[in-house]
Design a protein around this motif. Structure first.
Motif, PDB file in Angstrom:
ATOM      1  N   VAL A   2       0.851  -1.196   0.000  1.00  0.00           N
ATOM      2  CA  VAL A   2       0.000   0.000   0.000  1.00  0.00           C
ATOM      3  C   VAL A   2       0.883   1.241   0.000  1.00  0.00           C
ATOM      4  N   GLY A   3       1.071   1.824  -1.171  1.00  0.00           N
ATOM      5  CA  GLY A   3       1.940   2.987  -1.282  1.00  0.00           C
ATOM      6  C   GLY A   3       1.217   4.261  -0.911  1.00  0.00           C
ATOM      7  N   MET A   4       1.990   5.320  -0.628  1.00  0.00           N
ATOM      8  CA  MET A   4       1.349   6.568  -0.207  1.00  0.00           C
ATOM      9  C   MET A   4       2.077   7.774  -0.786  1.00  0.00           C
ATOM     10  N   VAL A   5       1.275   8.739  -1.257  1.00  0.00           N
ATOM     11  CA  VAL A   5       1.819  10.016  -1.702  1.00  0.00           C
ATOM     12  C   VAL A   5       1.238  11.093  -0.791  1.00  0.00           C
ATOM     13  N   HIS A  65      21.731  -4.499  -9.373  1.00  0.00           N
ATOM     14  CA  HIS A  65      21.889  -3.108  -9.778  1.00  0.00           C
ATOM     15  C   HIS A  65      21.108  -2.798 -11.058  1.00  0.00           C
ATOM     16  N   ALA A  66      21.269  -3.671 -12.054  1.00  0.00           N
ATOM     17  CA  ALA A  66      20.605  -3.426 -13.346  1.00  0.00           C
ATOM     18  C   ALA A  66      19.078  -3.477 -13.198  1.00  0.00           C
ATOM     19  N   ASP A  67      18.603  -4.452 -12.420  1.00  0.00           N
ATOM     20  CA  ASP A  67      17.157  -4.555 -12.196  1.00  0.00           C
ATOM     21  C   ASP A  67      16.612  -3.278 -11.583  1.00  0.00           C
ATOM     22  N   ILE A  68      17.382  -2.762 -10.635  1.00  0.00           N
ATOM     23  CA  ILE A  68      16.896  -1.575  -9.930  1.00  0.00           C
ATOM     24  C   ILE A  68      16.876  -0.359 -10.853  1.00  0.00           C
ATOM     25  N   GLN A  69      17.921  -0.230 -11.687  1.00  0.00           N
ATOM     26  CA  GLN A  69      17.916   0.854 -12.682  1.00  0.00           C
ATOM     27  C   GLN A  69      16.664   0.743 -13.559  1.00  0.00           C
ATOM     28  N   GLN A  70      16.391  -0.494 -13.930  1.00  0.00           N
ATOM     29  CA  GLN A  70      15.230  -0.780 -14.770  1.00  0.00           C
ATOM     30  C   GLN A  70      13.930  -0.331 -14.093  1.00  0.00           C
ATOM     31  N   ARG A  71      13.831  -0.686 -12.806  1.00  0.00           N
ATOM     32  CA  ARG A  71      12.642  -0.320 -12.043  1.00  0.00           C
ATOM     33  C   ARG A  71      12.489   1.184 -11.912  1.00  0.00           C
ATOM     34  N   VAL A  72      13.640   1.861 -11.712  1.00  0.00           N
ATOM     35  CA  VAL A  72      13.610   3.310 -11.569  1.00  0.00           C
ATOM     36  C   VAL A  72      13.043   3.931 -12.843  1.00  0.00           C
ATOM     37  N   GLU A  73      13.564   3.468 -13.975  1.00  0.00           N
ATOM     38  CA  GLU A  73      13.088   4.020 -15.244  1.00  0.00           C
ATOM     39  C   GLU A  73      11.594   3.756 -15.420  1.00  0.00           C
ATOM     40  N   GLN A  74      11.214   2.529 -15.127  1.00  0.00           N
ATOM     41  CA  GLN A  74       9.810   2.143 -15.299  1.00  0.00           C
ATOM     42  C   GLN A  74       8.887   2.996 -14.421  1.00  0.00           C
ATOM     43  N   ALA A  75       9.309   3.172 -13.158  1.00  0.00           N
ATOM     44  CA  ALA A  75       8.483   3.961 -12.233  1.00  0.00           C
ATOM     45  C   ALA A  75       8.395   5.407 -12.688  1.00  0.00           C
ATOM     46  N   LEU A  76       9.531   5.950 -13.155  1.00  0.00           N
ATOM     47  CA  LEU A  76       9.522   7.342 -13.611  1.00  0.00           C
ATOM     48  C   LEU A  76       8.663   7.499 -14.868  1.00  0.00           C
ATOM     49  N   ARG A  77       8.704   6.501 -15.751  1.00  0.00           N
ATOM     50  CA  ARG A  77       7.846   6.534 -16.943  1.00  0.00           C
ATOM     51  C   ARG A  77       6.380   6.486 -16.528  1.00  0.00           C
ATOM     52  N   HIS A  78       6.108   5.578 -15.589  1.00  0.00           N
ATOM     53  CA  HIS A  78       4.746   5.426 -15.097  1.00  0.00           C
ATOM     54  C   HIS A  78       4.204   6.735 -14.523  1.00  0.00           C
ATOM     55  N   ALA A  79       5.075   7.491 -13.884  1.00  0.00           N
ATOM     56  CA  ALA A  79       4.659   8.734 -13.245  1.00  0.00           C
ATOM     57  C   ALA A  79       4.760   9.929 -14.194  1.00  0.00           C
ATOM     58  N   ASN A  80       4.920   9.647 -15.488  1.00  0.00           N
ATOM     59  CA  ASN A  80       5.025  10.710 -16.508  1.00  0.00           C
ATOM     60  C   ASN A  80       6.140  11.704 -16.225  1.00  0.00           C
ATOM     61  N   CYS A 112       6.748   5.964  -4.932  1.00  0.00           N
ATOM     62  CA  CYS A 112       5.722   5.077  -4.383  1.00  0.00           C
ATOM     63  C   CYS A 112       5.489   3.885  -5.310  1.00  0.00           C
ATOM     64  N   LEU A 113       5.513   4.107  -6.622  1.00  0.00           N
ATOM     65  CA  LEU A 113       5.262   3.023  -7.580  1.00  0.00           C
ATOM     66  C   LEU A 113       6.454   2.073  -7.703  1.00  0.00           C
ATOM     67  N   SER A 114       7.648   2.546  -7.298  1.00  0.00           N
ATOM     68  CA  SER A 114       8.876   1.785  -7.531  1.00  0.00           C
ATOM     69  C   SER A 114       8.872   0.430  -6.842  1.00  0.00           C
ATOM     70  N   VAL A 115       8.093   0.269  -5.761  1.00  0.00           N
ATOM     71  CA  VAL A 115       8.088  -1.018  -5.061  1.00  0.00           C
ATOM     72  C   VAL A 115       6.893  -1.878  -5.475  1.00  0.00           C
ATOM     73  N   GLU A 116       6.253  -1.482  -6.594  1.00  0.00           N
ATOM     74  CA  GLU A 116       5.126  -2.227  -7.143  1.00  0.00           C
ATOM     75  C   GLU A 116       4.014  -2.482  -6.133  1.00  0.00           C
ATOM     76  N   LEU A 145      -3.344   5.791 -13.486  1.00  0.00           N
ATOM     77  CA  LEU A 145      -2.881   4.803 -12.506  1.00  0.00           C
ATOM     78  C   LEU A 145      -3.880   3.679 -12.282  1.00  0.00           C
ATOM     79  N   LYS A 146      -5.166   3.969 -12.493  1.00  0.00           N
ATOM     80  CA  LYS A 146      -6.158   2.961 -12.116  1.00  0.00           C
ATOM     81  C   LYS A 146      -6.124   1.727 -13.015  1.00  0.00           C
ATOM     82  N   GLN A 147      -5.462   1.817 -14.181  1.00  0.00           N
ATOM     83  CA  GLN A 147      -5.300   0.610 -14.993  1.00  0.00           C
ATOM     84  C   GLN A 147      -4.560  -0.477 -14.229  1.00  0.00           C
ATOM     85  N   ASP A 148      -3.555  -0.036 -13.434  1.00  0.00           N
ATOM     86  CA  ASP A 148      -2.710  -1.018 -12.757  1.00  0.00           C
ATOM     87  C   ASP A 148      -2.888  -1.062 -11.246  1.00  0.00           C
TER      88      ASP A 148
END
Ligand SMILES: Nc1ncnc2c1ncn2[C@@H]1O[C@H](COP(=O)(O)OP(=O)(O)O)[C@@H](O)[C@H]1O
Ligand SMILES: [Mg+2]
Lengths: 252, 295
Positions: free
Chosen positions: A88-91, A118-133, A162-166, A194-197
């Motif tokens: 349960v993430g929070m902003v 390390h690489a996975d985490i970089q990947q997650r960072v990018e994904q989360a930042l993309r997700h957050a526009n 908040c999204l980075s930890v899925e 966000l409500k799609q996911d």
């Protein structure tokens, strides 16, 4: 009643002697935006912070009743708070990035939960930042201090963090109250995506905002749930007199 | 409006006068140290003072004024002190600031601050009658008045300073950082070490520097337990003599106007340079840390 992701049942909460939430019961559906509306001080933030048990940190808090996520009580002995807060993430109301780089802000969560190398985490960072526009605006300056971003960007960074930890659920507490109209519009667009996911719960005392972003709407007053239903129904044909008064601006 | 302006100016004047006065007094002391200190070098060459390994002003025939054993004494005891006090002090500060709440926290903090102002003679006495025999017994050495005792005692004395200042630094870290970390599922430990401590870096550094200052500048306690033989220490169990102790012990026994007398002012000047260097280093570290922002 809709299918339920979060079920709030006869929830009561006290801060010391102060009875803040009174017998609140309703169900929050998955993959939708649910808004919690109500005048200032009615317990919206408190209700939201009960869902990820942030109120545990406040001395003298007492809770009765239950909140269940996917049928599992969040107060059960078997529930791990750490795990709950990961799900349960929070902003928060005011953007509160860590005094670190943009990258470090988003990488913090995945790192502490050891979500890959390390690489996975970089990947997650990018994904989360993309997700957050936010990715396109920051991809060339990931090592800059997060405080160098504008307020609106900081709030999207906090959303990315908040999204980075899925998480499965994203709680937002008046996330736009410190933002200018343009940044608010961008954030609202993000919330609708966000409500799609995710299951999204947003607290706001701004009813236009609730009308714009939410599918379901709860109206809270003096710690009591006055009305809960489809946003269009609440706004067009409120059942309770107090809801109508609130919507027509008689108070709040 | 006019009155306010006049009052404003008056207040500013008072502050300015104060600042100037303190600067003048400080420079005066410095000039005094320098003025007397340099006269040492008509009796003994500067290089022999700086690099001499024997401090023996009373030696019959040719007295020697070697700074090194004293400098080493000060540095070694301070190093031991900080080795103990920095980790212990920061850990305690984290515990007090992050885990204690309400009146417990206030009580503990007050006790720590009380201890920071404890008379050093009393602590020295503790070192003399408790620590010294203990060290002698545990390590099976003839005397417990040595480098180890001095280091432990100095560590004990700089500990409350470090705890108190570090706790203040942790306290001012915005609560919203902690909330953000907890909301991500961070444990209190992770939150403290990965978010709160780094955010308080410059304040923690200040705490360490103040602790260092307390250890280097302490005279009384260390004088009581260090053994005070002005020799180059070779082990933890050798007696040492610090710069401050030397000044305190010998000022009374030296004759006004001779080289011995002046050499003590030279020692004072060295102490001043040490303090200045620490402050400059601390400040540049704080500045550098504010500029760069990657972890
Ligand atoms: N940390 C706290 N400690 C004690 N009382 C609190 C705390 N936070 C909120 N309250 C009280 O709980 C009530 C509801 O507050 P809150 O949930 O913040 O309202 P809202 O978000 O709807 O404006 C208020 O009466 C407030 O004084
Ligand atoms: Mg609120």
């Amino acid at each position: 009643m809709p299918e339920s992701k979060i079920t709030v049942e006869k929830l009561n909460l006290w801060f010391g002697e102060n009875h803040v939430l009174k017998d609140v019961s309703f169900s929050i559906p998955p993959n939708a935006v649910t808004a919690i509306m109500g005048p200032s001080g009615c317990g919206k933030s408190t209700l939201l912070r009960t869902v990820n048990r942030m109120n545990d940190l406040i001395l003298g808090t007492r809770v009765t009743g239950d909140i269940r996520i996917d049928g599992q009580s969040i107060f059960a002995d078997t529930t791990d708070v750490i795990d709950l807060r990961k799900r349960v993430g929070m902003v928060f109301q005011k953007p509160n990035p860590f005094p670190k780089s943009i990258l470090e802000n988003v990488a913090f969560g995945p790192r502490i939960h050891r979500m890959g190398n390390h690489a996975d985490i970089q990947q997650r960072v990018e994904q989360a930042l993309r997700h957050a526009n936010l990715w396109d605006e920051v991809k060339d300056r990931l090592h800059d201090n997060a405080f160098s971003l504008s307020g609106g960007q900081q709030q999207r960074l906090c959303t990315a963090r908040c999204l980075s930890v899925e998480p499965e659920i994203v709680l937002l507490d008046e996330p736009a109250s410190a933002l200018d109209p343009h940044s608010t519009a961008r954030l609202e667009e993000l919330i609708r995506q966000l409500k799609q996911d995710y299951t999204v719960v947003i607290v706001t005392h701004n009813m236009q905002q609730a009308a714009r972003v939410s599918d379901w709407c709860a109206f809270l007053m003096l710690g009591e749930l006055v009305e809960f239903g489809r946003t269009e129904n609440i706004f067009t044909k409120p059942k309770d007199r107090r809801t109508e008064d609130f919507l027509t601006g008689k108070f709040g | 409006m006019r009155l306010r302006k006049v009052a404003d100016r008056a207040v500013r004047g008072v502050f300015l006068a104060n600042a100037i006065l303190s600067a003048v007094v400080l420079l005066g002391i410095l000039a005094f140290l320098l003025f007397y200190g340099v006269r040492t070098f008509s009796g003994t060459p500067l290089l022999k003072f700086l690099f001499g390994t024997v401090w023996n002003p009373d030696a019959y025939g040719e007295p020697s004024y070697g700074l090194l054993p004293l400098l080493l004494g000060s540095f070694a005891s301070t190093a031991i002190a900080l080795l103990i006090a920095i980790p212990l002090g920061i850990a305690s500060a984290v515990f007090i600031s992050e885990r204690l709440k309400g009146w417990v926290r206030v009580t503990v903090k007050t006790l720590v601050e009380l201890f920071a102002g404890f008379p050093s003679v009393v602590i020295g006495f503790f070192g003399l009658v408790v620590l010294a025999p203990l060290i002698a017994r545990i390590f099976n050495v003839p005397s417990g008045l040595n480098l180890l005792n001095a280091g432990l005692l100095l560590g004990l004395m700089s500990l409350p300073t470090i705890i108190s200042v570090a706790d203040d630094a942790l306290r001012v870290v915005p609560h919203s950082y902690r909330e953000a970390a907890y909301a991500l599922g961070a444990t209190p430990w992770t939150t403290a070490t990965r978010i709160v401590l780094p955010a308080a870096r410059s304040g923690i550094l200040a705490a360490v520097m103040l602790g260092f200052g307390r250890a280097v500048g302490e005279t009384m306690a260390v004088l009581m337990v260090a053994g005070n033989a002005a020799l180059m220490p070779k082990s933890l169990f050798d007696p040492i003599r610090t710069i401050t102790s030397t000044i305190a012990i010998e000022l009374g026994e030296s004759a006004f106007g001779d080289t011995h007398f002046y050499s003590l002012f030279a020692l004072g000047f060295v102490l001043f340079l040490l303090a200045l260097a620490t402050n400059l280093i601390a400040e540049s570290l704080i500045k550098r840390e504010k500029r760069s922002f990657t972890l």
